[in-house]
Scaffold this active site. Structure first.
Site, PDB file in Angstrom:
ATOM      1  N   LEU A  81     -16.116   4.988  -2.095  1.00 26.75           N
ATOM      2  CA  LEU A  81     -15.364   4.908  -0.835  1.00 26.75           C
ATOM      3  C   LEU A  81     -14.087   4.094  -1.034  1.00 26.75           C
ATOM      4  O   LEU A  81     -14.135   2.936  -1.446  1.00 26.75           O
ATOM      5  CB  LEU A  81     -16.217   4.272   0.256  1.00 26.75           C
ATOM      6  N   ALA A  82     -12.972   4.729  -0.716  1.00 21.13           N
ATOM      7  CA  ALA A  82     -11.700   4.069  -0.970  1.00 21.13           C
ATOM      8  C   ALA A  82     -10.664   4.467   0.075  1.00 21.13           C
ATOM      9  O   ALA A  82      -9.467   4.502  -0.188  1.00 21.13           O
ATOM     10  CB  ALA A  82     -11.206   4.445  -2.364  1.00 21.13           C
ATOM     11  N   ARG A 104      -7.201  -6.700   6.193  1.00 21.19           N
ATOM     12  CA  ARG A 104      -7.200  -8.132   5.891  1.00 21.19           C
ATOM     13  C   ARG A 104      -6.409  -8.482   4.628  1.00 21.19           C
ATOM     14  O   ARG A 104      -6.150  -9.645   4.344  1.00 21.19           O
ATOM     15  CB  ARG A 104      -8.659  -8.628   5.786  1.00 21.19           C
ATOM     16  N   ASN A 119     -25.984  -6.974   2.215  1.00 21.08           N
ATOM     17  CA  ASN A 119     -25.718  -5.640   1.673  1.00 21.08           C
ATOM     18  C   ASN A 119     -24.491  -5.628   0.762  1.00 21.08           C
ATOM     19  O   ASN A 119     -23.429  -6.096   1.133  1.00 21.08           O
ATOM     20  CB  ASN A 119     -25.485  -4.692   2.866  1.00 21.08           C
ATOM     21  N   TYR A 144      16.631 -11.152 -29.615  1.00 17.27           N
ATOM     22  CA  TYR A 144      16.111  -9.968 -28.930  1.00 17.27           C
ATOM     23  C   TYR A 144      16.070  -8.820 -29.913  1.00 17.27           C
ATOM     24  O   TYR A 144      17.115  -8.407 -30.446  1.00 17.27           O
ATOM     25  CB  TYR A 144      17.001  -9.589 -27.737  1.00 17.27           C
ATOM     26  N   ALA A 193      18.540 -16.840 -36.329  1.00 15.90           N
ATOM     27  CA  ALA A 193      18.521 -17.278 -34.933  1.00 15.90           C
ATOM     28  C   ALA A 193      19.610 -16.596 -34.116  1.00 15.90           C
ATOM     29  O   ALA A 193      20.729 -16.405 -34.598  1.00 15.90           O
ATOM     30  CB  ALA A 193      18.717 -18.783 -34.875  1.00 15.90           C
ATOM     31  N   SER A 241      22.537 -15.645 -38.735  1.00 16.45           N
ATOM     32  CA  SER A 241      22.369 -16.110 -37.355  1.00 16.45           C
ATOM     33  C   SER A 241      23.430 -15.517 -36.451  1.00 16.45           C
ATOM     34  O   SER A 241      24.574 -15.321 -36.861  1.00 16.45           O
ATOM     35  CB  SER A 241      22.490 -17.634 -37.301  1.00 16.45           C
TER      36      SER A 241
HETATM   37  C1  UD1 Z   1     -19.290  -3.173   4.247  1.00 13.93           C
HETATM   38  C2  UD1 Z   1     -20.705  -2.939   4.772  1.00 13.93           C
HETATM   39  C3  UD1 Z   1     -21.472  -4.257   4.781  1.00 13.93           C
HETATM   40  C4  UD1 Z   1     -21.480  -4.850   3.388  1.00 13.93           C
HETATM   41  C5  UD1 Z   1     -20.056  -4.989   2.836  1.00 13.93           C
HETATM   42  C6  UD1 Z   1     -20.113  -5.350   1.363  1.00 13.93           C
HETATM   43  C7  UD1 Z   1     -20.758  -1.057   6.350  1.00 13.93           C
HETATM   44  C8  UD1 Z   1     -20.736  -0.653   7.781  1.00 13.93           C
HETATM   45  N1  UD1 Z   1     -20.666  -2.369   6.100  1.00 13.93           N
HETATM   46  O1  UD1 Z   1     -18.605  -4.023   5.146  1.00 13.93           O
HETATM   47  O2  UD1 Z   1     -22.819  -4.037   5.197  1.00 13.93           O
HETATM   48  O3  UD1 Z   1     -22.137  -6.112   3.410  1.00 13.93           O
HETATM   49  O4  UD1 Z   1     -19.341  -3.749   2.939  1.00 13.93           O
HETATM   50  O5  UD1 Z   1     -18.852  -5.558   0.813  1.00 13.93           O
HETATM   51  O6  UD1 Z   1     -20.890  -0.211   5.496  1.00 13.93           O
HETATM   52  N2  UD1 Z   1     -14.144   2.767   3.865  1.00 13.93           N
HETATM   53  C9  UD1 Z   1     -13.760   4.092   3.931  1.00 13.93           C
HETATM   54  N3  UD1 Z   1     -13.656   4.690   5.160  1.00 13.93           N
HETATM   55  C10 UD1 Z   1     -13.946   4.039   6.309  1.00 13.93           C
HETATM   56  C11 UD1 Z   1     -14.341   2.684   6.233  1.00 13.93           C
HETATM   57  C12 UD1 Z   1     -14.435   2.070   4.992  1.00 13.93           C
HETATM   58  O7  UD1 Z   1     -13.512   4.720   2.914  1.00 13.93           O
HETATM   59  O8  UD1 Z   1     -13.826   4.670   7.365  1.00 13.93           O
HETATM   60  C13 UD1 Z   1     -14.247   2.128   2.533  1.00 13.93           C
HETATM   61  C14 UD1 Z   1     -13.254   0.985   2.344  1.00 13.93           C
HETATM   62  O9  UD1 Z   1     -12.065   1.467   1.754  1.00 13.93           O
HETATM   63  C15 UD1 Z   1     -14.011   0.053   1.398  1.00 13.93           C
HETATM   64  C16 UD1 Z   1     -15.466   0.316   1.720  1.00 13.93           C
HETATM   65  O10 UD1 Z   1     -15.521   1.559   2.394  1.00 13.93           O
HETATM   66  O11 UD1 Z   1     -13.789   0.384   0.030  1.00 13.93           O
HETATM   67  C17 UD1 Z   1     -16.080  -0.776   2.579  1.00 13.93           C
HETATM   68  O12 UD1 Z   1     -15.335  -0.919   3.775  1.00 13.93           O
HETATM   69  P1  UD1 Z   1     -14.998  -2.332   4.369  1.00 13.93           P
HETATM   70  O13 UD1 Z   1     -14.171  -2.125   5.575  1.00 13.93           O
HETATM   71  O14 UD1 Z   1     -14.509  -3.267   3.338  1.00 13.93           O
HETATM   72  O15 UD1 Z   1     -16.462  -2.782   4.869  1.00 13.93           O
HETATM   73  P2  UD1 Z   1     -16.992  -4.265   5.055  1.00 13.93           P
HETATM   74  O16 UD1 Z   1     -16.562  -4.757   6.386  1.00 13.93           O
HETATM   75  O17 UD1 Z   1     -16.655  -5.073   3.870  1.00 13.93           O
HETATM   76 MG    MG Z   2     -15.399  -4.788   2.196  1.00 11.17          MG
END
Ligand code: UD1
Ligand code: MG
Length: 451
Positions: free
Chosen positions: A8-9, A15, A170, A349, A363, A388
């Site tokens: 997931l990215a 933040r 988690n 250089y 140098a 040099s």
């Molecule tokens: C999430 C978990 C939390 C866990 C924590 C660990 C959920 C609801 N919460 O919270 O339980 O303790 O990670 O680090 O899963 N992302 C998407 N699409 C979205 C939302 C998020 O791709 O719609 C991806 C973000 O890019 C990220 C990852 O999912 O790579 C986690 O999302 P983030 O918003 O960081 O979740 P946390 O609040 O950290």
């Molecule tokens: Mg996170």
């Protein structure tokens, strides 16, 4: 069992307060996403799917740069981690292996941990990876356990006061059969404090269906999530501590380990000596027995055995130093090959160049490689002596055993064995200095009387 990895990215990483998508922020010179992909290689996934959204083009480019066989699916709106995983449903249609979901912002998983998850999957339908937090923090989902059964995951925002004191949290990693995952996701709602479709709702739904759900534990350092710049700095520090320890174990001397900055791919051979305050950018290989002296900056370069670099040297991409080469203080080398025993000891250089065996560069020598539009090469032969402050105006070559006079501006090729001098001839005026001193002193005296 074949595994499809879903990373997931898509999140914005609010933040982080950044224009760059969160998972592309670098740790030790490589995007977080690459770290996540690298560790997950231990699962030997049949498929790897990256869910991109914010900055999708950049994320896609970074994923494909790592491995062109990665599939990228787009999550147009970031409606939560469960919704994000659901975007891979189409791509995995008919796939009957396991899915392992990994967050792009938890870069430090260890391969052993992934193996333990796979092992636990043999006896449970769903396996979640958790970790104990040292201090209770207002983040991370809490894992509510009953023996080794994972009852449910509650997000911090939705948790009761009592649940918030749970330290087992988690990591985001979850493994189960693909069909089970997508069946469960169909039932996930967004009825929670964030109004999001949480992936973390899956365990509770699975329990209700009578599936066996468990959580295994790993070290906090492995799974801490990067949500802010402070987290990012902390993650980099963890990477550095590990990488330094690996080098020390491998027989490298680091005089002040905590001052040496390493990249994800730094390679240093045994018996190399690294002095304090050295930065290794990406792509550096240092062979056994080489010395990198204090305050040097290296990237994209190769340093062979017994070579000595620095103090205060800069090796840029394409710097290739053969055995016993010496690079001294305030010397910059870029896209240049230095053959065995060549020396560039001070204030020079050397760019877009080759320097032959045992040649000595005086140098202040500069290879003038750039004419304002194009770059040109300087070729220096073996056992040459560059005086040099020589300016080598490229394209130009200096032959084997040739010399240049100090202060020369060399604009045409110098033959093997020849001496080239290209500077204004010296003019000497007998007694002139003394006369000049007298004139100047008299002038100063007149001025101070007048004032
Ligand atoms: C999430 C978990 C939390 C866990 C924590 C660990 C959920 C609801 N919460 O919270 O339980 O303790 O990670 O680090 O899963 N992302 C998407 N699409 C979205 C939302 C998020 O791709 O719609 C991806 C973000 O890019 C990220 C990852 O999912 O790579 C986690 O999302 P983030 O918003 O960081 O979740 P946390 O609040 O950290
Ligand atoms: Mg996170």
């Amino acid at each position: 069992m074949s595994v499809a990895l879903i990373i997931l990215a898509a999140g914005k990483g609010t933040r982080m307060k950044s224009d760059l998508p969160k998972v592309l922020h670098p740790i030790a010179g490589a995007p977080m996403l690459h770290h996540a992909l690298q560790t997950s290689a231990a699962l030997d996934p049949a498929r790897t799917i990256v869910v991109a959204g914010h900055g999708a083009e950049q994320v896609q480019a970074a994923a494909l740069a790592y491995d062109p066989s990665i599939e990228v699916v787009i999550q147009k709106e970031q409606l939560g981690t469960g919704h994000a995983v659901d975007q891979a449903r189409g791509a995995l249609d008919g796939f009957d292996g396991d899915v392992v979901v990994l967050f792009g912002d938890t870069p430090f998983l260890q391969p052993e941990t992934l193996s333990r998850m796979v092992e636990a999957r043999q006896t449970h339908d769903i396996v979640v990876l958790g970790f104990d937090i040292a201090e209770v923090q207002p983040r991370y989902g809490r894992l509510v356990m009953d023996g080794d059964r994972l009852v449910k995951i509650v997000e911090y925002k939705d948790a009761t006061e009592e649940e918030r004191t749970i330290r087992f949290t988690n990591s985001g990693l979850i493994a189960c059969n693909a069909k089970v995952m997508f069946d469960m996701l169909s039932e996930v709602t967004n009825d929670n404090a964030s109004g999001e479709y949480y992936l973390t709702a899956v365990p509770e739904l699975a329990n209700a269906k009578g599936l066996s759900v468990t959580a295994i534990k790993c070290d906090e350092a492995e799974t801490l999530g990067v949500d802010s710049r402070t987290d990012l700095a902390g993650a980099d520090a963890i990477f550095q501590a590990r990488a330094r320890a690996t080098l020390l174990d491998g027989g490298v001397t680091l005089m002040a380990p905590e001052t040496v900055y390493l990249s994800f791919d730094t390679v240093i051979g045994r018996d190399a000596l690294i002095e304090p305050n050295v930065v290794f950018g990406p792509g550096v290989t240092v062979e056994s027995g080489a010395t990198i002296r204090a305050f040097s900056h290296l990237e994209g370069c190769h340093v062979s055995r017994r070579a000595i670099v620095g103090p205060y040297a800069r090796l840029r991409p394409g710097a290739e130093l053969a055995e016993g080469v010496r690079i001294g203080n305030f010397v910059e080398v870029k896209n240049a090959t230095l053959a065995t025993g060549a020396k560039v000891n001070h204030l020079s250089y050397i760019g877009d160049a080759s320097v032959g065996e045992a040649s000595n560069i005086g140098a202040g020598t500069i290879t003038c490689n750039y004419d304002g539009v194009m770059k040109h090469r300087t070729e220096i032969g073996a056992r040459a002596f560059i005086g040099s402050n020589t300016m080598l105006v490229a394209p130009v070559s200096v032959g084997d055993e040739a010399m240049t006079g100090s202060g020369s501006v060399i604009t045409s090729d110098v033959d093997d064995g020849a001496l080239a001098i290209a500077r204004a001839p010296q003019v000497e005026k007998p007694g002139m200095a003394r006369k000049l001193f007298e004139i100047l002193k008299a002038k100063k005296a007149r001025q101070s009387r007048g004032s």
